[in-house]
Enzyme design. Sequence first.
Site, mmCIF file in Angstrom:
data_model
loop_
_atom_site.group_PDB
_atom_site.id
_atom_site.type_symbol
_atom_site.label_atom_id
_atom_site.label_comp_id
_atom_site.label_asym_id
_atom_site.label_seq_id
_atom_site.Cartn_x
_atom_site.Cartn_y
_atom_site.Cartn_z
ATOM 1 C CG ASP A 224 -8.175 -3.606 2.807
ATOM 2 O OD1 ASP A 224 -9.335 -3.650 3.244
ATOM 3 O OD2 ASP A 224 -7.824 -2.798 1.926
ATOM 4 C CG ASP B 26 -3.880 -19.919 0.149
ATOM 5 O OD1 ASP B 26 -3.240 -19.900 1.221
ATOM 6 O OD2 ASP B 26 -3.460 -20.503 -0.876
ATOM 7 C CG ASP C 93 -14.223 -5.772 3.568
ATOM 8 O OD1 ASP C 93 -13.950 -4.968 4.492
ATOM 9 O OD2 ASP C 93 -14.666 -5.387 2.457
ATOM 10 C CE1 TYR D 250 -3.291 -2.735 0.012
ATOM 11 C CE2 TYR D 250 -4.432 -1.463 1.668
ATOM 12 C CZ TYR D 250 -4.415 -2.502 0.770
ATOM 13 O OH TYR D 250 -5.520 -3.299 0.625
ATOM 14 C CE LYS E 1 -0.107 -18.314 -1.466
ATOM 15 N NZ LYS E 1 -1.065 -19.415 -1.419
#
Length: 347
Positions: free
Chosen positions: A243, A219, A247, A135, A186
């Site tokens: 982020d 994942d 959600d 970001y 990851k």
Amino acid sequence: MSRSINLAVIPGDGIGQEVVAQGLKILSAVLPQDVKLETEEYDFGARRYHATGETLTDADLEQLKQHDAILLGAIGDPSVPSGVLERGFLLKLRFAFDHHVNLRPSKLLPGVETPLAGQPEIDFVVVREGTEGPYTGNGGTIRTGTPHAVATEVSLNTAFGIERVVRDAYARAQARPRKKLALVHKNNVLVHAGHLWTDIFNKVGEEFPEVTTEYMHVDAATIYLVTQPERFDVIVTDNLFGDIITDLAAAISGGIGVAASGNINPSGAYPSMFEPVHGSAPDIAGQGKADPSATVLSVALLLRHLGYETEAARIEDAVSADLAERVGKPARTTDEIGDALAVRVAG
Ligand SMILES: NC(=O)C1=CN([C@@H]2O[C@H](COP(=O)(O)OP(=O)(O)OC[C@H]3O[C@@H](n4cnc5c(N)ncnc54)[C@H](O)[C@@H]3O)[C@@H](O)[C@H]2O)C=CC1
Ligand SMILES: CC(C)CC(=O)C(=O)O
Ligand SMILES: [Mg+2]
């Protein structure tokens, strides 16, 4: 002793305007009379951008710095090219005020509907790194507009940045009854960033022998968040993964309309900023359909951060009771929910 809160208020765009009005209503209702609340509203977002072409200037940052805390609704509007406000205002502010701990609690309150089977126990906190990762704007595009265009978006990860957020997450896990911490990354593919995160996670863990740890690829984490959400206590992760999974965390624990967050500067060198996890929701803006609970719960996080624990808990209890009473009743407007919560916290 008289106390005071000097609050910067940034309603922003879309439903940000509607939900912040309710957040302020509840804040005024919950504070004891000896606490002087001063608020200053800022017009950041699409209005300011269209009027001046500015998103957030150095002078704005100087002014914002004077406040004890910031309450934000949301920014982002279809009339402004995607990224202009998100990068030029929101991320700029988070970075400028070193909001490196992005705190996002998820708790399934009694009586609240979840799309998951059964009624799993959901009570975890995501500690999302807030100032690094992909970001930071570390990228570019070449050969724009040609079939050979190339775009990069490089993830920035510093040992300093990782260690401080990982240490914060361990301390939070240590303070919770279950004392569990999961690192989500990851590292089987993003071997450079992933191994730096994992090495630091393991090293800092030596200082917290009571905390049980696990590592999970992001994942797989999305599977377990849906199939075994009770497994999680504290999760630490980078800016992008955090982020996305918050959600998802919101969706399983009452919906995006109840998900609160804090962008924390733990040192207090800059004011921390509290905001709902959701965005400006242009699809429902101006219709009174937005649930203000996420903003109201963000006000509770703000109060706790400033040391008003009793008032924070009163707000959380009020939202919990309000949510439990909704089942089977017709939907209320944003304003009606705010009014009901204001009555509850005042009484
Ligand atoms: N912190 C911030 O200011 C954020 C800003 N954004 C910006 O917001 C704009 C819209 O982004 P989206 O991806 O659509 O995400 P969004 O979070 O605004 O909306 C996603 C979905 O959730 C619903 N929703 C959101 N908040 C709700 C609430 N309080 N009550 C009921 N339903 C709610 C919306 O109606 C929509 O269906 C974009 O410009 C985006 O960049 C997105 C996320 C965070
Ligand atoms: C618009 C992004 C910069 C922010 C976001 O989606 C978030 O912080 O959850
Ligand atoms: Mg988001």
